[in-house]
Design a protein around this motif. Structure first.
Motif, short mmCIF file in Angstrom:
data_model
loop_
_atom_site.label_atom_id
_atom_site.label_comp_id
_atom_site.label_asym_id
_atom_site.label_seq_id
_atom_site.Cartn_x
_atom_site.Cartn_y
_atom_site.Cartn_z
N LYS A 102 3.42 9.27 -3.11
CA LYS A 102 3.82 8.95 -4.49
C LYS A 102 5.24 8.38 -4.54
CE LYS A 102 0.32 11.45 -6.64
NZ LYS A 102 -0.39 11.75 -5.40
N ALA A 103 5.80 8.08 -3.38
CA ALA A 103 7.21 7.68 -3.36
C ALA A 103 7.42 6.18 -3.60
CB ALA A 103 7.83 8.07 -2.02
N ARG A 104 6.32 5.45 -3.77
CA ARG A 104 6.47 4.01 -3.98
C ARG A 104 7.09 3.77 -5.35
NH1 ARG A 104 1.71 -0.35 -3.82
NH2 ARG A 104 3.10 -2.16 -3.85
N LYS A 105 8.19 3.00 -5.37
CA LYS A 105 8.92 2.78 -6.63
C LYS A 105 8.63 1.38 -7.17
CE LYS A 105 12.94 5.65 -5.52
NZ LYS A 105 14.22 5.52 -4.80
N GLU A 130 0.81 -1.22 0.00
CA GLU A 130 0.00 0.00 0.00
C GLU A 130 0.84 1.26 0.00
OE1 GLU A 130 -3.42 -1.34 2.96
OE2 GLU A 130 -3.25 0.84 2.85
N THR A 131 1.81 1.29 0.88
CA THR A 131 2.63 2.50 1.04
C THR A 131 4.04 2.23 0.53
OG1 THR A 131 3.59 1.93 3.17
CG2 THR A 131 1.39 2.91 3.22
N PRO A 132 4.84 3.29 0.33
CA PRO A 132 6.25 3.04 0.02
C PRO A 132 6.89 2.30 1.19
CG PRO A 132 5.84 5.41 0.31
CD PRO A 132 4.52 4.73 0.40
N CYS A 133 7.90 1.48 0.90
CA CYS A 133 8.65 0.84 1.98
C CYS A 133 9.88 1.70 2.27
CB CYS A 133 9.01 -0.60 1.62
SG CYS A 133 10.46 -0.78 0.56
N LEU A 134 10.64 1.31 3.27
CA LEU A 134 11.81 2.12 3.64
C LEU A 134 12.79 2.26 2.47
CD1 LEU A 134 12.93 3.55 6.24
CD2 LEU A 134 14.39 1.55 6.54
N ARG A 135 12.91 1.19 1.67
CA ARG A 135 13.89 1.22 0.56
C ARG A 135 13.39 2.03 -0.64
NH1 ARG A 135 17.37 -4.07 -0.93
NH2 ARG A 135 18.86 -2.57 -1.78
N CYS A 136 12.08 2.27 -0.71
CA CYS A 136 11.58 3.20 -1.74
C CYS A 136 12.10 4.60 -1.44
CB CYS A 136 10.06 3.24 -1.74
SG CYS A 136 9.25 1.75 -2.31
#
Ligand SMILES: [Zn+2]
Length: 365
Positions: A259-262, A186-192
């Protein structure tokens, strides 16, 4: 689950399964009056399972909130023991814990059981690493970050994404703090957001820059509120922004990361769990930044009889012993702290080579 509730459901089912006992109703009354939680939310909390990584400053506040709120099962993971310099901000410990060098996980569990006997609390005295993290972080609904370093957070992030368990990042140093809620898929993860952990020694830590107690509570209370939302299932209310605070210089920022999810994120995009699969090819030797200590974790955990080691070391220097660890104070100024799984913290040096040679000399593996 406590006995009383089990009995109630075994008998004539006077109430729907999962309903609360009278004493639970009384205990959690102020929390269930809060409409977004209510009795249904409380019943979910009572069935929830949480793992907390690190029982330092953030971890003690997180654990306090989770146990008092009635989260049914709480696993406390920490590798360290209580020292006097912890007491300024690590709210579950006292002078007796520091004098006895009690492991934090055990001391916290004892304190919290007195606060809420209905919660199942599992203390784990261990260093979370690639070898044990999947086991220690599985079987829970949520992972809370009370750790103090990025290597552990990237590992937690890998496990979270791999197993599909949300985790809530928290960090605090000086008067500044940060928090981020990660829901896999759902959300970006730390590595995104961060490609890799910062190089060791390039970031400030509590041991080099200091920290004030209030920022700990700001960050951990934010994490705990997010945890309650997740556990009662109110996902719409989760904070989708990365929070930054500086309590001394009166700053707060909430950075939109929605929007940071890669798609090509190595972790949540390509499902390549680099920190989890980094197989140790030898003993792990880690300088504990700013503490003039080095930790040695043998690649193969062992089961040492500490009493035998106390006997063996008796002529070498002053010995201290509690049920969880053995300390040898060497005349050269270093102190060796040995745990039953073979792990050692060498105090009084930040040189891994010195620490390794002391380990070889006195434990001989
Ligand atoms: Zn990612």
């Amino acid at each position: 689950m406590n006995e009383k509730r089990e009995k109630l459901t075994e008998q004539a089912l006077p109430e729907p399964a999962g309903a609360m006992t009278d004493s639970e109703r009384e205990r959690y009354s102020r929390q269930t009056l809060f409409a977004p939680i209510g009795e249904a939310g409380q019943a979910r909390l009572l069935r929830s399972r949480v793992a907390i990584v690190g029982m330092g400053a953030l971890g003690t506040v997180l654990a306090n909130h989770m146990v008092r709120a009635g989260v049914g099962f709480v696993r406390l993971i920490d590798r360290d023991f209580v020292e006097m310099s912890n007491l300024q901000r690590q709210m579950l410990y006292d002078e007796a814990d520091a004098a006895a060098s009690s492991p934090k996980a055990e001391a916290a569990a004892a304190r919290l059981k007195a606060a809420n006997a209905g919660v199942q609390i599992e203390p784990v005295v261990a260093d979370l690493n690639a070898g044990n993290s999947e086991q220690l972080l599985s079987g829970v609904d949520l992972i809370l970050d009370g750790s103090d370093n990025f290597a552990v957070r990237f590992l937690v992030n890998d496990v979270s994404v791999k197993l599909g368990i949300p985790w809530i990042y928290g960090g605090a140093v000086s008067s500044r703090g940060v928090s981020l809620t990660v829901v896999p898929g759902e959300t970006p993860c730390l590595r995104c957001i961060f490609d890799q952990p910062p190089a060791q020694g390039t970031t400030e830590t509590c041991d080099t820059a200091g920290v004030i107690g209030p920022i700990i509570h700001t960050v951990a209370s934010h994490q705990a509120a997010e945890a309650l939302k997740l556990l009662v299932g109110d996902r719409d209310r989760l904070n989708r922004k990365m929070q930054h605070w500086d309590l001394w210089y009166n700053q707060h920022a909430a950075v939109d990361v929605s929007k940071a999810r890669k798609p090509d994120c190595p972790c949540c995009g390509r499902r390549q769990f680099d920190y989890l699969t980094a197989m140790a090819d030898g003993d792990t030797i880690q300088s504990l930044c700013g503490r003039n200590s080095v930790q040695i974790q043998p690649v193969q955990p062992s089961r040492l009889a500490l009493d035998e080691w106390a006997e063996r070391w008796r002529s070498l220097g002053r010995i201290e012993r509690n049920p969880f660890l053995l300390k040898l104070h060497l005349g050269s100024g270093q102190t060796l702290v040995l745990f039953p799984d073979g792990r050692m913290i060498v105090q009084g040096t930040d040189d891994p080579v010195t620490a390794k040679s002391l380990y070889s000399r006195y434990v001989g593996m």
